[in-house]
Each structure stands twice: as C-alpha cells, then as structure tokens.
Scaffold this motif. Structure first.
Motif, mmCIF file in Angstrom:
data_model
loop_
_atom_site.group_PDB
_atom_site.id
_atom_site.type_symbol
_atom_site.label_atom_id
_atom_site.label_comp_id
_atom_site.label_asym_id
_atom_site.label_seq_id
_atom_site.Cartn_x
_atom_site.Cartn_y
_atom_site.Cartn_z
ATOM 1 N N MET A 432 0.820 -1.214 0.000
ATOM 2 C CA MET A 432 0.000 0.000 0.000
ATOM 3 C C MET A 432 0.854 1.264 0.000
ATOM 4 S SD MET A 432 -3.139 -0.842 -0.277
ATOM 5 C CE MET A 432 -3.825 0.786 -0.027
ATOM 6 N N SER A 433 2.054 1.180 0.570
ATOM 7 C CA SER A 433 2.918 2.361 0.631
ATOM 8 C C SER A 433 3.886 2.441 -0.547
ATOM 9 C CB SER A 433 3.704 2.368 1.947
ATOM 10 O OG SER A 433 4.607 1.271 1.995
ATOM 11 N N ALA A 438 0.652 4.114 -3.917
ATOM 12 C CA ALA A 438 0.298 5.140 -2.934
ATOM 13 C C ALA A 438 -0.355 6.360 -3.579
ATOM 14 C CB ALA A 438 1.554 5.563 -2.162
ATOM 15 N N SER A 439 -1.040 7.135 -2.776
ATOM 16 C CA SER A 439 -1.787 8.302 -3.233
ATOM 17 C C SER A 439 -0.911 9.273 -4.023
ATOM 18 C CB SER A 439 -2.389 9.033 -2.034
ATOM 19 O OG SER A 439 -2.963 10.265 -2.440
ATOM 20 N N THR A 468 -10.205 8.730 -2.491
ATOM 21 C CA THR A 468 -9.321 7.714 -3.058
ATOM 22 C C THR A 468 -9.194 7.982 -4.547
ATOM 23 O OG1 THR A 468 -8.928 5.331 -3.215
ATOM 24 C CG2 THR A 468 -11.189 6.073 -3.541
ATOM 25 N N VAL A 669 -5.251 -4.851 -2.708
ATOM 26 C CA VAL A 669 -5.038 -3.408 -2.802
ATOM 27 C C VAL A 669 -6.305 -2.706 -3.295
ATOM 28 C CG1 VAL A 669 -3.805 -1.614 -4.084
ATOM 29 C CG2 VAL A 669 -2.538 -3.507 -3.043
ATOM 30 N N GLU A 673 -8.292 0.402 -1.498
ATOM 31 C CA GLU A 673 -8.520 1.706 -2.132
ATOM 32 C C GLU A 673 -9.989 2.091 -2.068
ATOM 33 O OE1 GLU A 673 -4.868 1.531 -5.402
ATOM 34 O OE2 GLU A 673 -6.841 0.707 -5.906
ATOM 35 N N GLU A 743 -4.653 3.635 5.635
ATOM 36 C CA GLU A 743 -4.750 4.967 5.036
ATOM 37 C C GLU A 743 -3.457 5.746 5.220
ATOM 38 O OE1 GLU A 743 -7.514 8.992 5.048
ATOM 39 O OE2 GLU A 743 -7.802 7.465 6.595
ATOM 40 N N TRP A 746 -0.886 4.464 2.783
ATOM 41 C CA TRP A 746 -1.232 4.831 1.404
ATOM 42 C C TRP A 746 -1.000 6.315 1.148
ATOM 43 C CZ3 TRP A 746 -5.435 7.727 -0.736
ATOM 44 C CH2 TRP A 746 -5.609 7.571 -2.119
ATOM 45 N N ARG A 747 -1.343 7.156 2.088
ATOM 46 C CA ARG A 747 -1.227 8.601 1.868
ATOM 47 C C ARG A 747 0.215 9.091 1.936
ATOM 48 N NH1 ARG A 747 -6.004 10.548 0.895
ATOM 49 N NH2 ARG A 747 -7.861 9.737 1.960
#
Length: 755
Positions: A432-433, A438-439, A468, A669, A673, A743, A746-747
């Motif tokens: 996720m990172s 990632a975002s 997202t 994933v 999201e 979150e 991801w962010r």
C-alpha cells in the motif's frame, strides 16, 4: 567541403565526398543520418547535377528522423495495428484522431511523448510537451477540454551516490516535470484530469513524459492537416521563431548520452501566448476561413509546409524572410528547422487572408503571410529573393522505411517462486505504501482539474477529506448529459517480462477502467516508448507489443485512432522497460449515472466479477517480496468483450453503488482503495485471490447481490459474493489491518520522498 554562396547559406560538397566524408558531414551538421541515408541523398543531388545547400540537408535530417518519419516502426504498424476502423471513426490520418461523439459533435484525441527534452530540462520539456499536444488537437479545429499525463521515473529512493555521472535524481525530475505540466496547463486553462506515475529502475537515466489531450469540435468544422488547393496562402501565426528547439527531432531520434550540451534542442513554452492563439484559431475555424491547419512541432516549418502541401498533392513556395523572429541574426537553415513553440501554420484562400490576419491582430497574436501552394510537387524556399532550397516534396517528406532485425529476449521456461508470506499484514502495508500504488494527491492537487467546470468524475473520488483514486475521469464537453471517460494505462513490470502479454494486459486494464465508471469503451490512442530500434532485442520488444495491440484492438472491436512512437529511450546505462502507454476513451451515456470507486454504505455486499488465476509475473506482490515469477497475466479480447458488455448491462439492471478494477496489488489493494473513504469490510479470500493480478476482473459494491451474481452466471461468466462492507478494519480472512493504519501507509508512501 562547405562554401558560402549567399550570406548565411552554404553549399555542401557531397558529390565529391567519400563515405568517411559523408559520415563526417552528418555528424558536423547534427543530421543524425546514417551512411546509407547520406548515400541516397548524394545520389539524389547527383541526378540534379548540383550539391545541396545546408538548409536542404538540414531539412532532410529533420524529415528523415525517426521522430518524424517513423522509419523503423511504420512497417510493423501497418502490418499489425493500423487499418482497423469502426463506422464512428471520422479520421485517423492527421495529427490527432477524430471520432464521432454525437450527431453534431466529434471528439479529437492525441497522445505524444516529450521524453528526451524532459530528461535534459524537466520543467521546460514537460511544459512544451503540453503545448505541443494542445496544438495537435487545436489544428483539427477542436477546443481542447482535457489533458492527461502518464509519467515514468527512476525509483525515488535511489541514493544520490548511485546516480551515474550527469544524471539528475528522479525526485528532481519528477518535481520539475509536474511543475511544467502544472504551470502550462493551469495558465492556458485546460484541466489535467487523468494520468499515472510509475517508478522503475529502468527509467533512472531516461525518464518518460507522455502527454495526451482530448478536444471537442463540430463535425462540419473539422480542419484537415493539409492545404486546400493551388493558390492557397500559407499564414504563420503565434510565437516568434528562435534558436530554441533546433535539432529537436534529431536529438529525440538518438540515444540520450548528454543532458547538458543538448539544452538548445529543448523548446521554450509560452502558455500566455498559447491561450489567445487557441481563441483566434477557433474563431477562424468557426467562421469557415481555413482550408487547412497544422501545428509547428517536430522539424518546425521544414516539416509542416511539406507535409501540408504533399497531403493535398501539391508543392509550395516559401518566403523565409517573412517569418517573424526572436533573434535577428538567425541563419536561414535555423529559421527553417527551428521548433520554437506556440506556432500554427494555416492555409487560406487569398480572399480570406485579410480577415484572418485581422482576427489574429484582434487577439494580439503575431501572424504573417509566408508562402503559397503551388501545383508542381516541388518545395522552393526563398530568402531575400535568393532561391536557397529546391527539392521534390515527396523525396523529402516520405523518408526511408526499414524492417529491422529482431531477436527474442523472453525467458522460455516458466518460473514461479511465489509463496505465501510469513507476515501477511506487513507485506500488505508495504504494498500500500509503494510509490506506484500510494496516493498521488501531491501531483493531482497541483493541477487545476476542474477548470472549465466540466469535470464530472475527478482524479480523486469519494468523501471530502477521505478521497481515493478513481479508475477514469469523466468530462462533460457539451451541453448534453453525454460524457467522455478518460484513462491512461500500462504496467512496465509486465511488459519487461513479456512485451506481448504485458501489452495485452495494458489493453485489458484500459477497458476495465473505462467500464468501471459506467462508460462504453469507444476508442484508444497509444504512445509506444521503447529503446534503440537498431538493437534486435529492443526491436523484438516493439514488434511483440504492436502485435498484441493489433490483436486486442481488432478482436475486441476498439479502434486505435491516433498514436506516437518514441524510440531511442536509452542511454549507455541501458534502455527503458518497454512502455506502450495507452489512453482510452469511453462514452458515458448520462454523466449523472457515472460510477465511482469508493464504498458508499455499511452493510453492502461485495462481489468479485471475473476469474482469478495464479499469475504473479510483473505483480506488485512479487516486487515487494523479491519472489521471482515470469507468468504474466493472460487475457482474451473476446472474453473481455463479453464481461465488459455484461458489466455495462448490469449497471442498468442493478443498483451498483461502487466499482473498481483490481490492478497493481490485485484484489487486496483494490479493496483497500475502495475502503479509504472511511468504510471497512470483511471478506474471505485465498492467497492467490488476494494478490494475483489476473485480468478481466471488477469489484462491485451492490444491492441484491444474489440476483447480480445470477445475472453473470446465466451468461456463463464468473461472479461471486466475497464479503460485506462495514467497520473500521480491513478483514481479509487471512489477516486483518486497521483502516487508519492502511490509510496512513497509502497517503504517505509517495509524498514522503517529496518536499
């Protein structure tokens, strides 16, 4: 070897030149032409009974560059990809594809590369890429309505001490490129609504900057990129011509070996000039005063004049001293091949010249008459009454064509070392990172993706403050509720292992993204980024990719309406991963019924549509775990078509709350999201179902899941309920993670590398 015959004009003695001399001339003049090509030119002038002038050789260097004449690619493009059209495709032969939107309107679409300039000067290179793609759409008579930016860089975590000499760090390149796209797009007032950012070590010494544009035009006001007829007048409008961008196309048609001394090949953009230029050109189009229009991109005047004249079956006469300049001491050949930005070339009937010039003056855009269309297929260029250029237009413009050697590189033996992790949650959070997942809010928020007020589905979707990313953007280009969905897709990890199935997977993902927002896939364009075509392994990658695109396009029934080939994305340190970037366009019948990717309610049922197989080649899971697998996901265009049609029918029959396609990271994933909006879930999935990146799958949040699943099963298609929404955890059955922890990973996974 060089003799001045007029002030600033030199005759070049190639008739008496040896092979060594011909190679030396090409190198000294920056032509980037091979010995065989120089021999063809020598033979041509031998028949004419004279030596060429420097301006003539420079023009041939531009016109015969890989960037302009597609000499290494056109054989394969014609064999495998081009030729398939549907009845709603209006034109594919000019600078951008033209496709029917409704009874009165057409959409115009193009996708190009600006790779080498961005590697040398990221801000200016990216900005002028945006300027160029806007002109490609404008020259068809269309109002640009949306921009797209697929970007590819080396890994952001690369230590500075591991950078090769003279190579800029990926963070510096990324920040400069995004700033260039931001400043140009925002200032000219066109929203950047979609794109992608991908990181891989193969882009460390050669980043890729692809840019796309979609425009809208009236069907009866489409302008061809060709002259109208003998006696038409050439008008050059827009920015002044300078020394910026000289040898831009020859620079882009060779391996990138120097990022400093080639700065003069990078053009200088000026969005403040572009904005009134767009208005003026569209007013002239609306009044029906044009016979043809073309932007001055690669090769400048030297290519644009010849291409417009030859496309109509004519020749031309140009008066070079009528061109308005940035620098008064420019040599004629510099004026002729300069790629200075913000310039458009128009052909008009003599009776309309004064009115056209008046409109440009009204918008404060410089414009002047610089030539005339002639009946004989010869291009003559005059400078202060001297005839300094005279060549057959077909000889210059058509250029050579090669069928280069290929050599297969793919591993023959299937390798699959993937196994379950010891700690599912740890690996999942690492996925996720990862910067590829990632975002990308740091990028997206710099672009004004809502300017013009027509962006219905934005790049970020969901509850304010908890957005997202979406599968595709949707714009509403006219007063009706009909819309266009736009997406950009490719996974270079897959194409590097297997260029055929990797490219087919990119096509599959493009279709999935368009369908996910409730749009019918309508057309696509490509930007094919590859290494040095003179190397058989690189050429094999390209051919395999084109084969896959042609197969998927024809069998699915989705036409490729425009495209670009960018070769020589290579340095002495290696070539880029094969990167066939695709930009898909879908038709949304009613933008009010577009579907977003974020979960909407607690207690909804979650359905997985499609079939999951053990396919981990090029996957995010294999990347973060280091487990080797070369089993790239397969796809079948006919099966994809059946699923896409069923999904679109299901959107009409059932209450679909959200939809998302699994891509990088698979279903694990994709579910995360969808949950980042603030709603968790509970599902029960096997290891393969969690992390495999099989194609032709969608995750759907739906009411009446039993009926929804039965609908697919009655069609012989796969669908099953995998769980429910709700809570503040992501419970995958095999492991569970707090939504807040996911979150956070991801962010911050992408933005932590940036200022």
């Amino acid at each position: 070897m060089y003799r001045e015959i007029y002030p600033g004009v030199y005759e070049v003695d190639i008739l008496n030149a040896s092979d060594e001399d011909l190679v030396k001339i090409s190198e000294e003049m920056g032509l980037n032409l091979s010995l065989d090509e120089m021999k063809v030119i020598k033979e041509y002038f031998k028949k004419k009974g004279r030596n060429p002038r420097d301006i003539e050789l420079q023009a041939l260097g531009q016109a015969w560059s890989e960037h302009c004449c597609y000499k290494s690619s056109k054989y394969w493009l014609k064999k495998y990809l081009l030729g398939f059209k549907t009845d709603y495709v209006i034109s594919t032969e000019y600078d951008a594809g033209v496709v029917e939107f409704d009874e009165e309107q057409a959409y115009v679409v193009a996708l190009e590369s600006h790779n080498h300039p961005s590697a040398v000067e990221p801000y200016g290179g990216a900005a002028t890429g945006i300027g160029g793609i806007l002109r490609d759409v404008l020259c068809m008579g269309a109002q640009p309505v949306a921009l797209v930016d697929p970007l590819f860089f080396g890994e952001l975590s690369t230590p500075y001490e591991k950078l090769p000499p003279g190579i800029k760090h990926p963070v510096y390149l990324l920040e400069g490129v995004v700033a260039g796209i931001r400043d140009y797009g925002n200032r000219v007032g066109i929203p950047t609504v979609a794109g992608m950012v991908f990181f891989d070590e193969s882009y460390l010494t050669n980043c890729l900057v692809n840019v796309g544009c979609v425009g809208i035009a009236k069907k009866d006001r489409i302008i061809p990129s060709k002259a109208g007829g003998e006696g038409d007048i050439f008008i050059l409008a827009g920015g002044a011509t300078g020394r910026d961008g000289i040898h831009g196309v020859t620079f882009a048609s060779a391996e990138l070996t120097d990022t400093e001394s080639t700065r003069s090949a990078v053009q200088l953009g000026n969005p403040i000039m572009k904005e009134p230029l767009i208005h003026a050109c569209l007013e002239i189009v609306e009044k029906g005063l044009l016979t043809g229009m073309k932007d001055l991109g690669g090769g400048g005047l030297s290519c644009a004049v010849g291409e417009m004249a030859l496309a109509a079956g004519y020749g031309a006469e140009v008066w070079l001293d009528k061109v308005h300049l940035k620098e008064k001491d420019m040599k004629p050949w510099e004026i002729w091949i300069s790629e200075s930005q913000e310039r458009m070339l128009l052909t008009v009937k003599p009776k309309h010249v004064d009115e056209v010039l008046y409109i440009f003056r009204k918008w404060d855009v410089p414009a002047s008459v610089i030539g005339v269309v002639k009946g004989e297929k010869v291009l003559r260029v005059y400078y202060k009454d001297w005839l300094i250029y005279e060549m057959d237009i077909e000889f210059v413009t058509k250029g050579p064509e090669y069928c280069r050697a290929t050599a297969e590189k793919r591993e023959k033996v299937e390798v699959d070392e993937v196994k379950e992790p010891e700690d599912f949650a740890k690996v999942f959070l690492k996925m996720m990172s990862h910067p590829n997942v990632a975002s990308k809010e740091w990028v997206i928020r710099q672009y004004d993706h809502e300017v013009r007020g027509n962006t219905v589905l934005k790049p970020l979707q969901g509850r304010i403050g908890f957005e997202t990313h979406g599968d595709a953007a949707v714009v509403k280009p006219t007063e009706s509720w009909r819309g266009l969905a736009i997406t950009a897709d490719v996974n270079p990890w897959m194409t590097r292992i297997d260029p055929f199935w990797g490219t087919a997977s990119a096509f599959d993902e493009m279709v999935r993204n368009l369908v996910a927002v409730n749009s019918r896939p309508h057309s696509f364009v490509d930007c094919l980024n590859f290494g040095n075509p003179e190397k058989p392994e690189r050429m094999w990658e390209f051919v395999e990719s084109v084969k896959a695109l042609g197969w998927m396009s024809k069998e699915f029934g989705l036409p490729c309406v425009s495209g670009n080939v960018s070769f020589y994305n290579e340095t002495p340190y290696g070539g880029v991963a094969p990167t066939p970037t695709l930009m898909g366009i879908g038709i949304v019948e009613d933008v009010r019924k577009a579907v977003t990717s974020n979960f909407k309610k607690e207690g909804s049922e979650i359905v997985l549509v499609g079939e999951t197989k053990r396919e981990f080649g090029g996957s995010l899971y294999s990347k973060v775990t280091g487990m080797k697998c070369n089993v790239v996901p397969k796809t079948d265009p006919k099966v994809l078509k059946n699923y896409a049609e069923a999904m679109l029918e299901a959107f009409k029959k059932f209450k679909v709350l959200s939809c998302h396609d699994p891509a990088e990271g698979g279903v694990a994933v994709a579910l995360a999201e969808m949950a980042i909006c603030g709603i968790g879930f509970e599902v029960d999935l096997s290891f393969t179902e969690l992390f495999s990146e099989s194609n032709t799958r969608w995750i759907v949040e739906v009411k009446n899941a039993e009926n929804f699943v039965n609908f697919f099963e009655e069609k012989g298609l796969r669908a099953r309920v995998i769980g429910y929404t709700g809570g503040d955890k992501l419970n995958y059955g095999r492991f569970s993670v707090e939504l807040s922890e996911v979150e956070k990973a991801w962010r911050s996974g992408f933005s932590k590398f940036l200022r």
